[in-house]
Design a protein around this motif. Structure first.
Motif, PDB file in Angstrom:
ATOM      1  N   ARG A  66       0.867  -1.183   0.000  1.00  0.00           N
ATOM      2  CA  ARG A  66       0.000   0.000   0.000  1.00  0.00           C
ATOM      3  C   ARG A  66       0.900   1.229   0.000  1.00  0.00           C
ATOM      4  O   ARG A  66       1.762   1.357   0.876  1.00  0.00           O
ATOM      5  CB  ARG A  66      -0.919   0.019   1.225  1.00  0.00           C
ATOM      6  CG  ARG A  66      -1.984  -1.066   1.202  1.00  0.00           C
ATOM      7  CD  ARG A  66      -1.550  -2.309   1.912  1.00  0.00           C
ATOM      8  NE  ARG A  66      -2.384  -3.466   1.586  1.00  0.00           N
ATOM      9  CZ  ARG A  66      -2.016  -4.706   1.807  1.00  0.00           C
ATOM     10  NH1 ARG A  66      -0.844  -4.973   2.342  1.00  0.00           N
ATOM     11  NH2 ARG A  66      -2.809  -5.690   1.460  1.00  0.00           N
ATOM     12  N   SER A  67       0.696   2.109  -0.952  1.00  0.00           N
ATOM     13  CA  SER A  67       1.599   3.257  -1.097  1.00  0.00           C
ATOM     14  C   SER A  67       0.830   4.455  -1.630  1.00  0.00           C
ATOM     15  O   SER A  67      -0.277   4.321  -2.154  1.00  0.00           O
ATOM     16  CB  SER A  67       2.747   2.911  -2.053  1.00  0.00           C
ATOM     17  OG  SER A  67       2.249   2.596  -3.341  1.00  0.00           O
ATOM     18  N   LEU A 121      18.412  -3.574  -0.046  1.00  0.00           N
ATOM     19  CA  LEU A 121      18.448  -2.608   1.049  1.00  0.00           C
ATOM     20  C   LEU A 121      18.200  -1.187   0.537  1.00  0.00           C
ATOM     21  O   LEU A 121      17.432  -0.421   1.139  1.00  0.00           O
ATOM     22  CB  LEU A 121      19.809  -2.676   1.754  1.00  0.00           C
ATOM     23  CG  LEU A 121      20.062  -1.629   2.854  1.00  0.00           C
ATOM     24  CD1 LEU A 121      19.042  -1.758   3.972  1.00  0.00           C
ATOM     25  CD2 LEU A 121      21.486  -1.760   3.394  1.00  0.00           C
ATOM     26  N   LEU A 122      18.814  -0.841  -0.598  1.00  0.00           N
ATOM     27  CA  LEU A 122      18.606   0.489  -1.173  1.00  0.00           C
ATOM     28  C   LEU A 122      17.156   0.679  -1.603  1.00  0.00           C
ATOM     29  O   LEU A 122      16.593   1.773  -1.475  1.00  0.00           O
ATOM     30  CB  LEU A 122      19.545   0.702  -2.365  1.00  0.00           C
ATOM     31  CG  LEU A 122      21.043   0.763  -2.055  1.00  0.00           C
ATOM     32  CD1 LEU A 122      21.841   1.005  -3.331  1.00  0.00           C
ATOM     33  CD2 LEU A 122      21.349   1.848  -1.027  1.00  0.00           C
ATOM     34  N   ARG A 123      16.546  -0.383  -2.100  1.00  0.00           N
ATOM     35  CA  ARG A 123      15.129  -0.304  -2.485  1.00  0.00           C
ATOM     36  C   ARG A 123      14.266   0.015  -1.269  1.00  0.00           C
ATOM     37  O   ARG A 123      13.334   0.817  -1.346  1.00  0.00           O
ATOM     38  CB  ARG A 123      14.701  -1.640  -3.110  1.00  0.00           C
ATOM     39  CG  ARG A 123      13.214  -1.762  -3.429  1.00  0.00           C
ATOM     40  CD  ARG A 123      12.898  -1.235  -4.797  1.00  0.00           C
ATOM     41  NE  ARG A 123      11.486  -1.407  -5.129  1.00  0.00           N
ATOM     42  CZ  ARG A 123      11.025  -1.553  -6.354  1.00  0.00           C
ATOM     43  NH1 ARG A 123      11.847  -1.569  -7.374  1.00  0.00           N
ATOM     44  NH2 ARG A 123       9.742  -1.678  -6.597  1.00  0.00           N
ATOM     45  N   ARG A 124      14.582  -0.617  -0.162  1.00  0.00           N
ATOM     46  CA  ARG A 124      13.822  -0.345   1.058  1.00  0.00           C
ATOM     47  C   ARG A 124      14.026   1.088   1.531  1.00  0.00           C
ATOM     48  O   ARG A 124      13.099   1.707   2.063  1.00  0.00           O
ATOM     49  CB  ARG A 124      14.236  -1.332   2.148  1.00  0.00           C
ATOM     50  CG  ARG A 124      13.754  -2.764   1.895  1.00  0.00           C
ATOM     51  CD  ARG A 124      14.306  -3.712   2.923  1.00  0.00           C
ATOM     52  NE  ARG A 124      13.861  -5.083   2.690  1.00  0.00           N
ATOM     53  CZ  ARG A 124      14.361  -6.138   3.295  1.00  0.00           C
ATOM     54  NH1 ARG A 124      15.341  -5.984   4.196  1.00  0.00           N
ATOM     55  NH2 ARG A 124      13.903  -7.347   3.033  1.00  0.00           N
ATOM     56  N   VAL A 147       5.870   4.016   0.657  1.00  0.00           N
ATOM     57  CA  VAL A 147       5.086   2.839   1.021  1.00  0.00           C
ATOM     58  C   VAL A 147       4.631   2.992   2.467  1.00  0.00           C
ATOM     59  O   VAL A 147       5.418   3.315   3.356  1.00  0.00           O
ATOM     60  CB  VAL A 147       5.925   1.552   0.844  1.00  0.00           C
ATOM     61  CG1 VAL A 147       5.145   0.337   1.313  1.00  0.00           C
ATOM     62  CG2 VAL A 147       6.333   1.397  -0.616  1.00  0.00           C
ATOM     63  N   LEU A 148       3.358   2.742   2.694  1.00  0.00           N
ATOM     64  CA  LEU A 148       2.792   2.930   4.020  1.00  0.00           C
ATOM     65  C   LEU A 148       3.215   1.808   4.962  1.00  0.00           C
ATOM     66  O   LEU A 148       3.352   0.649   4.550  1.00  0.00           O
ATOM     67  CB  LEU A 148       1.266   2.984   3.929  1.00  0.00           C
ATOM     68  CG  LEU A 148       0.687   4.090   3.042  1.00  0.00           C
ATOM     69  CD1 LEU A 148      -0.835   3.985   2.987  1.00  0.00           C
ATOM     70  CD2 LEU A 148       1.100   5.461   3.544  1.00  0.00           C
ATOM     71  N   LYS A 149       3.413   2.158   6.211  1.00  0.00           N
ATOM     72  CA  LYS A 149       3.750   1.165   7.223  1.00  0.00           C
ATOM     73  C   LYS A 149       2.497   0.394   7.612  1.00  0.00           C
ATOM     74  O   LYS A 149       1.426   0.976   7.799  1.00  0.00           O
ATOM     75  CB  LYS A 149       4.345   1.856   8.454  1.00  0.00           C
ATOM     76  CG  LYS A 149       4.739   0.894   9.565  1.00  0.00           C
ATOM     77  CD  LYS A 149       5.252   1.643  10.779  1.00  0.00           C
ATOM     78  CE  LYS A 149       5.608   0.675  11.911  1.00  0.00           C
ATOM     79  NZ  LYS A 149       6.069   1.402  13.113  1.00  0.00           N
ATOM     80  N   SER A 186      -0.080   3.528   8.115  1.00  0.00           N
ATOM     81  CA  SER A 186       0.369   4.832   8.599  1.00  0.00           C
ATOM     82  C   SER A 186       1.524   5.351   7.765  1.00  0.00           C
ATOM     83  O   SER A 186       2.268   4.586   7.139  1.00  0.00           O
ATOM     84  CB  SER A 186       0.786   4.747  10.074  1.00  0.00           C
ATOM     85  OG  SER A 186       1.799   3.766  10.251  1.00  0.00           O
ATOM     86  N   ASP A 187       1.674   6.661   7.750  1.00  0.00           N
ATOM     87  CA  ASP A 187       2.759   7.324   7.042  1.00  0.00           C
ATOM     88  C   ASP A 187       4.067   7.080   7.803  1.00  0.00           C
ATOM     89  O   ASP A 187       4.148   7.310   9.003  1.00  0.00           O
ATOM     90  CB  ASP A 187       2.473   8.828   6.959  1.00  0.00           C
ATOM     91  CG  ASP A 187       3.453   9.557   6.063  1.00  0.00           C
ATOM     92  OD1 ASP A 187       4.664   9.539   6.377  1.00  0.00           O
ATOM     93  OD2 ASP A 187       3.015  10.140   5.063  1.00  0.00           O
ATOM     94  N   THR A 188       5.081   6.596   7.093  1.00  0.00           N
ATOM     95  CA  THR A 188       6.338   6.252   7.763  1.00  0.00           C
ATOM     96  C   THR A 188       7.101   7.478   8.243  1.00  0.00           C
ATOM     97  O   THR A 188       7.944   7.377   9.132  1.00  0.00           O
ATOM     98  CB  THR A 188       7.248   5.453   6.814  1.00  0.00           C
ATOM     99  OG1 THR A 188       7.432   6.194   5.605  1.00  0.00           O
ATOM    100  CG2 THR A 188       6.641   4.100   6.487  1.00  0.00           C
ATOM    101  N   THR A 189       6.821   8.638   7.673  1.00  0.00           N
ATOM    102  CA  THR A 189       7.529   9.849   8.062  1.00  0.00           C
ATOM    103  C   THR A 189       6.829  10.584   9.197  1.00  0.00           C
ATOM    104  O   THR A 189       7.417  10.875  10.237  1.00  0.00           O
ATOM    105  CB  THR A 189       7.684  10.795   6.853  1.00  0.00           C
ATOM    106  OG1 THR A 189       8.343  10.093   5.799  1.00  0.00           O
ATOM    107  CG2 THR A 189       8.498  12.017   7.232  1.00  0.00           C
TER     108      THR A 189
END
Length: 465
Positions: A59-60, A218-221, A228-230, A312-315
């Motif tokens: 979900r993004s 790792l860079l993709r993450r 991408v939503l948490k 939830s928004d990761t930021t």
């Protein structure tokens, strides 16, 4: 833009994609009809295990730029933003770029005509070149900001190279288009040299496929952060399940106690016969206790959601949406009336008994706290058919033909057809439907085709978002 799209993802998986806007409520129901001959039921597949191993999702935040020509650059000048905002918008561009080239490459691999394939490939490579050039034009000079740029640049360069090489590896063979292939190879070599010149990866990492693949993962993450939503998923009905276990145990013990009292009345004193009778009673208790508990739990759980999911928004850590998820094998009598009506439209030869797997998700999107500039989130749900394919039979039959007195034969693969009916309801609008046929064998999906609906039903793709 259609509300829902159903496509093949890998050889034995399909993906369902739909979008939701700020403040939307959406109910999505998917009904899979597996022919009885496939042997797929509650006895062969555990729904909970399949949910955790066979169903994946993402979900993004979403914007209309799905393909490379539509990618909109949200990569803006660092002079106008803080370092956190710079990193966020950098990630948005890089992530959308990666998804776009991945989408276009998958579609391009479906083209089998050489002239069409290489024409589209040349156009794709030119778009990739222009977008990479545009991206690198905005490289920051501040070392604090530069590290974020280099991570994204490293990944995009490597990922574009891998996607183009993969296209060439499975491209139609035609000597007329050698020049096009050579141009793509030269482009990939330049990207490799570019990364080496920038010293993005150590020599040890470059030489080891495992190390380079894991580093790029790792860079993709890292570039997905903020886009991408948490997800936080919790099982529902844990207390109810414990209570069901207690009730089932109490019912079994009630019967067992009655039998013990009756046995003591029949056999006076402690005799060998009484001991054997008690052993038999306790043995039957262990046999039927699990069956009674499972039957009782299925009856209580029927129709209830099994998981809840918070997005939830990761930021900002703000809650963006809430979801309830269903996954159950259901009886034919539990099907909604419209689904039954749609199934009646099948050809007579397709009207076979089926086991029905229902997946449902109810989403409620918040009215606020969205990332600036975005008003839509996209959900992609991937269903792996590998757990089902292991129960299928391989083709054993042969077809014989005669030509000029010579008899030849050809092996025939065994194919199965899964019906999929999708149901969608947005806010308080009317229900919309779509029916698909998934043809597969033991090793791959052969075709996904859409079937017509009866005239009284609204098609999912008729209403626009």
């Amino acid at each position: 833009m259609s509300k829902i799209s159903v496509k093949q993802d890998d050889s034995l998986s399909i993906k369902i994609i739909h979008q939701m806007q700020v403040g939307d409520t959406r109910h999505l129901g998917l009904y899979f009809f597996f022919p009885k001959e496939m042997g797929i039921s509650t006895q062969s597949i555990n729904e909970e295990e399949y949910y955790h191993s066979g169903i994946t999702g993402r979900r993004s935040y979403h914007s209309p730029g799905i393909h490379l020509p539509l990618v909109q650059s949200r990569f803006i000048s660092q002079k106008k933003r803080t370092i956190e905002e710079f990193r966020l918008y950098l990630n948005l561009f890089a992530y959308q770029f990666a998804v776009a080239i991945e989408t276009d490459c998958k579609e391009l691999r479906q083209i089998e005509v050489a002239s069409e394939f290489y024409g589209a490939l040349n156009e794709l490579s030119d778009q990739v070149f222009q977008l990479l050039k545009r991206f690198r034009r905005n490289e920051p000079s501040d070392p604090k900001w530069k590290s974020y740029f280099e991570n994204a640049d490293n990944y995009l360069s490597w990922f574009c190279e891998q996607q183009l090489l993969k296209l060439l590896a499975y491209s139609p063979r035609d000597s007329e288009f050698t020049e096009s292939s050579d141009a793509i190879v030269q482009f990939c070599r330049k990207e490799k040299e570019y990364r080496e010149l920038r010293r993005y990866n150590s020599p040890q990492t470059i030489k080891d496929p495992n190390r380079i693949a894991n580093k790029m993962l790792l860079l993709r993450r890292l570039i997905q952060r903020g886009v991408v939503l948490k997800e936080e998923t919790k099982p529902l009905g844990v207390g109810l399940k414990k209570m069901t276990t207690g009730v089932a145990t109490a019912l079994v013990m009630l019967v067992v106690s009655s039998l013990i009292i009756k046995a003591q009345g029949v056999f006076s004193g402690l005799t060998t016969t009484l001991v054997l009778s008690l052993a038999v009673i306790y043995g039957f208790r262990e046999i039927f206790k699990e069956d009674i508990r499972n039957a009782l739990w299925r009856a209580i759980r029927r129709g209830r959601p099994r998981w809840s999911r918070m997005l939830s928004d990761t930021t900002s850590k703000s809650l963006i949406a809430k979801q309830l998820v269903w996954l159950d094998f259901i009886r034919k009598s539990d099907l909604p009336v419209p689904i039954t009506e749609i199934l009646k439209q099948r050809n007579h030869q397709n009207k076979v008994d089926s086991d029905i797997l229902h997946y449902g998700v109810y989403t409620k999107v918040n009215h606020k706290d969205f990332l600036a500039g975005y008003s839509t989130i996209q959900e992609q749900i991937n269903f792996s058919l590998t757990p089902f394919a292991r129960y299928l039979e391989r083709g054993k039959a042969k077809i014989y033909t005669e030509s000029e007195g010579k008899i030849s034969n050809a092996s025939v693969e065994r194919r199965y057809q899964i019906n999929l009916i999708a149901v969608s309801r947005k806010n308080k609008q009317e229900m919309c439907y779509a029916r698909y046929k998934i043809t597969m064998n033991r090793s791959s999906i052969i075709e996904i085709s859409e079937s017509e609906l009866p005239s009284q039903f609204t098609h999912i793709n008729e209403n626009k978002e």
